[in-house]
Scaffold this motif. Structure first.
Motif, short mmCIF file in Angstrom:
data_model
loop_
_atom_site.label_atom_id
_atom_site.label_comp_id
_atom_site.label_asym_id
_atom_site.label_seq_id
_atom_site.Cartn_x
_atom_site.Cartn_y
_atom_site.Cartn_z
N GLN A 313 14.93 37.44 8.45
CA GLN A 313 15.09 37.91 7.24
C GLN A 313 14.60 39.60 7.21
N ARG A 314 13.77 39.90 8.02
CA ARG A 314 13.36 41.37 8.33
C ARG A 314 14.46 42.02 8.62
N VAL A 315 15.37 41.52 9.68
CA VAL A 315 16.53 42.12 10.32
C VAL A 315 17.50 42.44 8.97
N VAL A 316 17.71 41.38 8.17
CA VAL A 316 18.59 41.37 7.20
C VAL A 316 18.37 42.50 5.99
N GLN A 317 16.85 42.60 5.79
CA GLN A 317 16.30 43.40 4.99
C GLN A 317 16.67 45.08 5.22
N MET A 318 16.31 45.23 6.69
CA MET A 318 16.43 46.47 7.22
C MET A 318 17.86 46.84 7.41
N TYR A 319 18.58 46.15 7.91
CA TYR A 319 20.26 46.29 8.28
C TYR A 319 21.17 45.20 7.56
N PRO A 320 21.15 45.47 6.42
CA PRO A 320 21.98 44.49 5.60
C PRO A 320 23.55 44.19 6.10
N TYR A 321 23.96 44.91 6.99
CA TYR A 321 25.38 44.60 7.49
C TYR A 321 25.48 44.10 8.86
N PHE A 322 24.44 43.97 9.44
CA PHE A 322 24.28 43.16 10.76
C PHE A 322 24.44 41.70 10.40
N GLU A 323 25.83 41.38 10.82
CA GLU A 323 26.32 40.00 10.49
C GLU A 323 25.47 38.94 11.31
N GLN A 324 25.16 39.10 12.35
CA GLN A 324 24.63 37.98 13.42
C GLN A 324 23.24 37.56 12.71
N ALA A 325 22.46 38.53 12.40
CA ALA A 325 21.22 38.08 11.47
C ALA A 325 21.55 37.03 10.41
N HIS A 326 22.57 37.47 9.59
CA HIS A 326 23.04 36.43 8.57
C HIS A 326 23.54 35.04 9.04
N PHE A 327 24.29 35.19 10.08
CA PHE A 327 24.61 34.06 10.94
C PHE A 327 23.31 33.08 11.33
N GLY A 328 22.36 33.93 11.80
CA GLY A 328 21.40 33.18 12.47
C GLY A 328 20.47 32.35 11.52
N LEU A 329 20.53 32.94 10.15
CA LEU A 329 19.73 32.59 8.89
C LEU A 329 20.62 31.32 8.80
N MET A 330 22.09 31.20 8.55
CA MET A 330 22.67 30.02 8.32
C MET A 330 22.36 29.02 9.39
N LYS A 331 22.37 29.19 10.47
CA LYS A 331 21.99 28.35 11.39
C LYS A 331 20.77 27.49 11.26
N VAL A 332 19.62 28.36 10.97
CA VAL A 332 18.28 27.84 11.11
C VAL A 332 18.25 27.02 9.69
N TYR A 333 18.80 27.49 8.55
CA TYR A 333 18.69 26.90 7.24
C TYR A 333 19.38 25.32 7.65
N ASN A 334 20.82 25.51 8.15
CA ASN A 334 21.32 23.87 8.51
C ASN A 334 20.59 23.16 9.43
N SER A 335 19.78 23.65 10.28
CA SER A 335 18.86 23.14 11.29
C SER A 335 17.96 22.18 10.31
N ILE A 336 17.45 22.71 9.24
CA ILE A 336 16.21 22.16 8.55
C ILE A 336 16.89 21.53 7.31
N GLY A 337 18.25 21.17 7.24
CA GLY A 337 18.85 20.67 6.06
C GLY A 337 18.88 21.17 4.73
N GLU A 338 18.91 22.58 4.88
CA GLU A 338 18.98 23.35 3.77
C GLU A 338 20.49 23.91 3.56
N ARG A 339 21.37 22.82 3.01
CA ARG A 339 22.65 22.95 2.69
C ARG A 339 22.99 24.44 1.57
#
Length: 380
Positions: A313-339
Motif C-alpha cells: 500500500q505504501r508503494v502504491v501510494q508513493m508510485y501509483p503507476y507501479f503495476e507490480q505493487a497493485h498485482f502484489g496487493l491482488m495476490k495477498v487479498y486473494n490469499s486471505i479470501g478478500e475477493r
C-alpha cells in the motif's frame, strides 16, 4: 559487513574457521595467516573489524601478538581461539571481545558474530549522534542531534539550488562555467559571473550562520568549486550503504530492513524540479522499489499478511503507476479470501492506467485476473 582477519598456525583449523565464516553473509574474510608476525605486519593496512587469534602458537604466541595488534589497530576487536579454558582470564585482561574453545562450533561462532554486529551498530550510532545530517529525501533539510535546524534561510531559490547541486557533486570539482550555464543560461556571461559569486557568498554565509561545518573551496586555477562533506552525514549515502550491507531479508534482520524501508521518505530532492537530479532520483527510486518488493514477498511467505499489505500500500501510494505493487496487493487479498478487494484493486489499476496513460494493465496481470475470475465463478 564485518571485516575479519584470521590467525592460527594450524592450517586445518584456519581453513575450517575460514569456511564457517564465509558461509555467513555478514562477514568478509580479508586475510588468513599461519604466521602471526606476518599478520601483525599486514594488520595496519587491512584494518579489520575483528581478528580471530589462536593463543597457542610457537614463537610469537597469541597473547603477545594481541598486544602488537592492538598497537597497530587500536579499534579492532580480538577473539581468541584456544583449546584450554584457563586462558580466558588472560584473554579478557587484554580486552578481548570473546574467546572460543577449539574445535570451534558453528553455533558458538554465530553468537560471537552477533555480538560483533551489535557492537558495530552501537559504535556507529555513537559516532553519528552529534553530527550534522543533511536530508535530501523529498526535501533538503538539516538536522543535528536528531533535531531539525530551523535557522537555515536560503536568500533565493538559486542559492538553494546551487547548494543542492554542489551537494549532489560533493567532494568533486564543479566548474564555474558549468554552474553559469545551468543556473543563468539566458544572461550575459559577465552578469552571470557576478550572480554566481554573489550566490556562492550567500550560501557560505547561510551555512556559517547555522554553524554547519561545510567548506565550499574555490579552485581558482581551474575556475570552480568543491563542496567538502567529510564532517557530515548525508541521508542518501547512509541509506544506500545500509541497503548494500544488509544480507537477504530473514527473521533475524527483518527489523533493520523495515527501518531502511521506512527511512525512504520520498524521492531524492522530490520537492524541487531540478532536472539534473532526475537520473539519481530514478536510480534511488529503483533501489527502494526493489527492496520494498523483496520486503513484501518475505512478509507474504512468512505469513506476515498485515505487514505485506502495508508495504504494498505504501508503494502504491508513493508510485501509483507501479503495476507490480497493485498485482502484489491482488495476490495477498486473494490469499486471505478478500475477493471484493481483488476486483476493486484490478479495476482501480485499469481505470488509473486508462485515464492517465491511455493503456491497460500488463498482460501478466490481466491474464491472472481473468483466470482468477473464472476459477471463482466455478466455485459459485
Amino acid at each position: 559487513m564485518i571485516q575479519a582477519l584470521l590467525v592460527d598456525d594450524e592450517q586445518l583449523a584456519l581453513m575450517n574457521l575460514e569456511l564457517m565464516l564465509k558461509e555467513m553473509p555478514m562477514v568478509n574474510v580479508i586475510g588468513a595467516y599461519t604466521d602471526p608476525a606476518k599478520a601483525v605486519q599486514a594488520s595496519a593496512q587491512l584494518n579489520p573489524d575483528v581478528i580471530f587469534l589462536d593463543i597457542e602458537m610457537p614463537g610469537l604466541n597469541g597473547m603477545m601478538a594481541a598486544e602488537l595488534l592492538q598497537i597497530q589497530c587500536p579499534r579492532t576487536k580480538i577473539v581468541f581461539l584456544t583449546a584450554y579454558n584457563n586462558y580466558a582470564v588472560g584473554a579478557f585482561e587484554l580486552n578481548a571481545l570473546d574467546y572460543l574453545l577449539k574445535p570451534v562450533k558453528l553455533e558458538r561462532l554465530l553468537k560471537t558474530i552477533q555480538r560483533l554486529e551489535e557492537q558495530k551498530v552501537e559504535e556507529s550510532a555513537d559516532k553519528h549522534e552529534n553530527k550534522t545530517v543533511i536530508r535530501s529525501f523529498q526535501s533538503l533539510r538539516f538536522e543535528r542531534c536528531g533535531q531539525p535546524l530551523l535557522n537555515i534561510r536560503w536568500r533565493t531559490s538559486k542559492s538553494q539550488e546551487l547548494f543542492a547541486y554542489l551537494l549532489h557533486n560533493r567532494n568533486r570539482f564543479v566548474g564555474k562555467n558549468h554552474l553559469i550555464e545551468m543556473l543563468w543560461p539566458n544572461i550575459s556571461y559577465k552578469k552571470a559571473s557576478t550572480l554566481l559569486y554573489t550566490t556562492i557568498y550567500q550560501v557560505r554565509n547561510c551555512l556559517k550562520q547555522a554553524e554547519i561545518d561545510l567548506l565550499i573551496n574555490s579552485v581558482s586555477t581551474e575556475g570552480g568549486y568543491i563542496l567538502e562533506t567529510d564532517n557530515l552525514l548525508i541521508d542518501v549515502m547512509e541509506w544506500e550503504k545500509g541497503i548494500q550491507a544488509l544480507p537477504a531479508i530473514n527473521h533475524d534482520n527483518y527489523a533493520e530492513h523495515q527501518r531502511l524501508f521506512d527511512f525512504y521518505a520520498g524521492d531524492y530532492l522530490g520537492d524541487y524540479d531540478y532536472l539534473w537530479a532526475e537520473s539519481e532520483r530514478q536510480r534511488l527510486r529503483s533501489i527502494w522499489l526493489h527492496h520494498a518488493m523483496g520486503m513484501a514477498e518475505f512478509c507474504t511467505s512468512s505469513d506476515k499478511i498485515p505487514e505485506a499489505l502495508t508495504v504494498y500500500q505504501r508503494v502504491v501510494q508513493m508510485y501509483p503507476y507501479f503495476e507490480q505493487a497493485h498485482f502484489g496487493l491482488m495476490k495477498v487479498y486473494n490469499s486471505i479470501g478478500e475477493r471484493a478487494a481483488v476486483e476493486e484493486r484490478y479495476n482501480l489499476l485499469a481505470e488509473l492506467l486508462n485515464r492517465d496513460l491511455s493503456i491497460g494493465p500488463p498482460a501478466e496481470i490481466t491474464n491472472w485476473y481473468e483466470e482468477w475470475k473464472q476459477l471463482n465463478l466455478r466455485k459459485l
